[in-house]
Design a protein around this motif. Structure first.
Motif, PDB file in Angstrom:
ATOM      1  N   VAL A  17      58.521  37.826  60.314  1.00 59.60           N
ATOM      2  CA  VAL A  17      59.071  39.145  60.059  1.00 59.60           C
ATOM      3  C   VAL A  17      58.109  40.153  60.648  1.00 59.60           C
ATOM      4  N   LYS A  18      58.566  41.014  61.534  1.00 55.24           N
ATOM      5  CA  LYS A  18      57.699  41.942  62.245  1.00 55.24           C
ATOM      6  C   LYS A  18      57.645  43.285  61.532  1.00 55.24           C
ATOM      7  N   THR A  19      56.526  43.926  61.661  1.00 53.01           N
ATOM      8  CA  THR A  19      56.350  45.261  61.106  1.00 53.01           C
ATOM      9  C   THR A  19      55.267  45.983  61.873  1.00 53.01           C
ATOM     10  N   SER A  20      55.312  47.310  61.830  1.00 54.83           N
ATOM     11  CA  SER A  20      54.291  48.107  62.512  1.00 54.83           C
ATOM     12  C   SER A  20      53.250  48.630  61.550  1.00 54.83           C
ATOM     13  N   GLU A  21      53.395  48.339  60.237  1.00 53.92           N
ATOM     14  CA  GLU A  21      52.422  48.827  59.272  1.00 53.92           C
ATOM     15  C   GLU A  21      51.122  48.056  59.390  1.00 53.92           C
ATOM     16  N   PRO A  22      49.990  48.738  59.203  1.00 50.12           N
ATOM     17  CA  PRO A  22      48.706  48.062  59.295  1.00 50.12           C
ATOM     18  C   PRO A  22      48.475  47.137  58.113  1.00 50.12           C
ATOM     19  N   VAL A  23      47.667  46.126  58.331  1.00 50.43           N
ATOM     20  CA  VAL A  23      47.301  45.173  57.296  1.00 50.43           C
ATOM     21  C   VAL A  23      45.814  45.320  57.008  1.00 50.43           C
ATOM     22  N   GLN A  24      45.447  45.449  55.708  1.00 53.26           N
ATOM     23  CA  GLN A  24      44.036  45.620  55.387  1.00 53.26           C
ATOM     24  C   GLN A  24      43.282  44.334  55.669  1.00 53.26           C
ATOM     25  N   GLY A  25      41.971  44.472  55.854  1.00 51.51           N
ATOM     26  CA  GLY A  25      41.153  43.311  56.146  1.00 51.51           C
ATOM     27  C   GLY A  25      40.913  42.454  54.910  1.00 51.51           C
ATOM     28  N   PHE A  26      40.187  41.386  55.128  1.00 47.07           N
ATOM     29  CA  PHE A  26      39.829  40.445  54.067  1.00 47.07           C
ATOM     30  C   PHE A  26      38.835  41.123  53.140  1.00 47.07           C
ATOM     31  N   LEU A  27      39.225  41.321  51.863  1.00 49.56           N
ATOM     32  CA  LEU A  27      38.372  42.020  50.892  1.00 49.56           C
ATOM     33  C   LEU A  27      37.472  41.014  50.206  1.00 49.56           C
ATOM     34  N   ILE A  28      36.310  40.794  50.788  1.00 47.48           N
ATOM     35  CA  ILE A  28      35.443  39.702  50.344  1.00 47.48           C
ATOM     36  C   ILE A  28      34.928  39.913  48.925  1.00 47.48           C
ATOM     37  N   THR A  29      34.735  41.190  48.520  1.00 45.93           N
ATOM     38  CA  THR A  29      34.240  41.444  47.167  1.00 45.93           C
ATOM     39  C   THR A  29      35.259  41.013  46.122  1.00 45.93           C
ATOM     40  N   ILE A  30      36.522  41.337  46.358  1.00 47.64           N
ATOM     41  CA  ILE A  30      37.570  40.973  45.409  1.00 47.64           C
ATOM     42  C   ILE A  30      37.786  39.463  45.395  1.00 47.64           C
ATOM     43  N   VAL A  31      37.904  38.866  46.591  1.00 46.03           N
ATOM     44  CA  VAL A  31      38.089  37.414  46.662  1.00 46.03           C
ATOM     45  C   VAL A  31      36.895  36.694  46.038  1.00 46.03           C
ATOM     46  N   GLY A  32      35.685  37.197  46.320  1.00 47.50           N
ATOM     47  CA  GLY A  32      34.486  36.583  45.742  1.00 47.50           C
ATOM     48  C   GLY A  32      34.461  36.679  44.231  1.00 47.50           C
ATOM     49  N   ALA A  33      34.921  37.809  43.694  1.00 42.87           N
ATOM     50  CA  ALA A  33      34.952  37.966  42.237  1.00 42.87           C
ATOM     51  C   ALA A  33      35.957  37.010  41.602  1.00 42.87           C
ATOM     52  N   THR A  34      37.114  36.828  42.249  1.00 46.21           N
ATOM     53  CA  THR A  34      38.082  35.859  41.709  1.00 46.21           C
ATOM     54  C   THR A  34      37.506  34.444  41.751  1.00 46.21           C
ATOM     55  N   ALA A  35      36.776  34.130  42.827  1.00 45.47           N
ATOM     56  CA  ALA A  35      36.157  32.801  42.933  1.00 45.47           C
ATOM     57  C   ALA A  35      35.102  32.604  41.839  1.00 45.47           C
ATOM     58  N   LEU A  36      34.306  33.651  41.570  1.00 46.91           N
ATOM     59  CA  LEU A  36      33.275  33.557  40.533  1.00 46.91           C
ATOM     60  C   LEU A  36      33.906  33.370  39.152  1.00 46.91           C
ATOM     61  N   ALA A  37      34.962  34.136  38.874  1.00 43.19           N
ATOM     62  CA  ALA A  37      35.660  33.973  37.598  1.00 43.19           C
ATOM     63  C   ALA A  37      36.286  32.579  37.490  1.00 43.19           C
ATOM     64  N   HIS A  38      36.830  32.098  38.604  1.00 41.57           N
ATOM     65  CA  HIS A  38      37.391  30.748  38.626  1.00 41.57           C
ATOM     66  C   HIS A  38      36.306  29.713  38.335  1.00 41.57           C
ATOM     67  N   GLY A  39      35.114  29.959  38.876  1.00 42.84           N
ATOM     68  CA  GLY A  39      34.002  29.060  38.610  1.00 42.84           C
ATOM     69  C   GLY A  39      33.643  29.015  37.129  1.00 42.84           C
ATOM     70  N   CYS A  40      33.599  30.179  36.489  1.00 41.56           N
ATOM     71  CA  CYS A  40      33.318  30.219  35.046  1.00 41.56           C
ATOM     72  C   CYS A  40      34.395  29.480  34.263  1.00 41.56           C
ATOM     73  N   ASN A  41      35.654  29.751  34.614  1.00 37.99           N
ATOM     74  CA  ASN A  41      36.773  29.119  33.912  1.00 37.99           C
ATOM     75  C   ASN A  41      36.735  27.595  34.043  1.00 37.99           C
ATOM     76  N   ASP A  42      36.552  27.128  35.263  1.00 36.47           N
ATOM     77  CA  ASP A  42      36.632  25.681  35.492  1.00 36.47           C
ATOM     78  C   ASP A  42      35.365  24.953  35.054  1.00 36.47           C
TER      79      ASP A  42
END
Length: 410
Positions: A17-42
């Motif tokens: 599906v094509k679009t001309s809207e920009p896509v934000q970059g990889f938000l490493i802080t947010i992804v890293g925080a989810t990974a850290l929380a996942h680490g605590c949970n698991d």
């Protein structure tokens, strides 16, 4: 801006599906925080099977009862997940994340003071409910912050969980087993840290997350025809069954196997389990980015076919080779999960939470049923026989032949 195409060779291929809207970059802080929380949970979750030998001795449990503890935990961790994911796809509830970890906190406290088998089962159920709330929404937040690099984000999120799972047995060996059941309460500190992280992530998701999801919705793929979707889901189910039944045999009973077959002290057996789970974390980290580059199906092929010779050899080798082979199995087999999650999200676009809930729920459900069944078989035929049987499970990886293609080329 790069265009996407598929490598499917028939008219039912997925189209972009094509679009001309920009896509934000990889938000490493947010992804890293989810990974850290996942680490605590698991990590909290991984402590439970790691202290099974201690619970078995303290409460005079059978292997079947050990399997029942796993079943209760895994079933409660699996049944709610798809429904939570489906509901939050339509009605986002980001603050469920810290609430779910609060339920886990209660389960830990009860496990630390449990005085009978029923209290242990109740504690396991509470930890399972907390996990079922955590995974769909946390996985969705990682996808929101991916900037279109879905496999990489899912891999990072999952490797956080696998790292936590690897440290669970280590924590059990160093802290809990030497000091007894009451020391399980120290895990409440880990849960409190996770609650703080998840509260921050929930605030970000409420403000920005779904706007990001809409922006990189342009990278989503159209649905396959229903018959192809059904075919793909059947194949994924077979692969999930093979993978997580085999993983359950190692994560739940590997310490028993080492102690029984090689007379290894329990603390050293826990270290071997840590080595296996650490290998699982590394393999998971590699699987997502590779899947973004070469396609999900190729990763699944390598994961299942590559592990077959090692799984068949495992029941027939000495201690050193047992450790080496389990590390190789963990590295290779674990690379498939992130690829399978993103593959399922590609064939059912717009349902990221529901698909994540189904995938993680299926993982826990299969793991619980397998743990209970394998425990019963171990009581009947012995733990060595169980490992000889499980050696053939990776052969089900040949079902990958029937996966519809969704490989993306840039």
């Amino acid at each position: 801006m790069a265009s996407l195409s598929t490598d499917s060779d028939n008219s039912s291929a997925i189209t972009p599906v094509k679009t001309s809207e920009p896509v934000q970059g990889f938000l490493i802080t947010i992804v890293g925080a989810t990974a850290l929380a996942h680490g605590c949970n698991d990590m909290i979750q991984a402590v439970l099977p790691s202290i099974y030998p201690m619970l078995k001795a303290s409460f005079t449990l059978t292997y079947a009862q050990i399997g029942l503890i796993s079943l209760v935990y895994q079933i409660t961790a699996s049944l709610l997940q798809p429904w939570i994911g489906l509901y939050t796809d339509k009605h986002p509830q980001p603050f469920l994340l810290p609430a779910g970890m609060g339920v886990t906190l209660l389960g830990i406290g009860l496990l630390a003071i449990a005085s009978n088998f029923m209290m242990i089962l109740t504690a396991a159920a509470l930890v399972g409910v907390g996990s079922s709330i955590f995974h769909p929404e946390a996985s969705r937040i990682a996808r929101m912050a991916s900037g279109g690099r879905f496999g990489t984000a899912q891999s990072a999120f999952q490797v956080g969980g696998n790292a936590g799972s690897a440290f669970g047995p280590l924590l059990a060996a160093l802290l809990i087993i030497p000091h007894g059941q009451l020391s399980v309460a120290w895990l409440m500190l880990c849960a409190l840290v996770a609650i703080v992280i998840l509260t921050k992530l929930s605030q970000w998701s409420a403000r920005h997350g779904h706007a990001h999801m809409k922006r990189h919705g342009s990278a989503a793929l159209q649905k396959l025809p229903k018959v192809k979707v059904l075919q793909a889901l059947v194949v994924v189910s077979i692969l999930m069954f093979a993978k997580f039944t085999y993983i359950a045999s190692l994560s739940n009973y590997f310490t028993f196997y080492l102690v029984h077959r090689f007379s290894l002290p329990l603390e050293q057996a826990q270290m071997c389990l840590f080595a296996f789970l650490a290998a699982v974390a590394v393999g998971t980290f590699v699987g997502g980015p590779v899947g973004d580059r070469i396609g999900r199906k190729a990763v699944v092929w390598v994961s299942f076919l590559g592990v077959i010779p090692f799984s068949l050899l495992l029941p027939h080798v000495d201690l050193i080779w047992t450790i080496v082979l389990t590390i190789l199995i963990g590295l290779i087999l674990s690379s498939a999960f992130s690829a399978l999650v993103v593959y399922a999200q590609e064939i059912v676009p717009g349902r990221a939470g529901m698909v994540a809930g189904i995938m993680f729920g299926t993982m826990f459900g299969i793991g619980g049923l397998a743990a209970a069944g394998l425990g019963k078989l171990a009581d009947m035929y012995g733990i060595n026989w169980v490992y000889s049987l499980c050696a053939f499970l990776p052969l089900l990886g040949f079902a990958t032949l029937f996966m519809p293609n969704t490989k993306q080329k840039r």
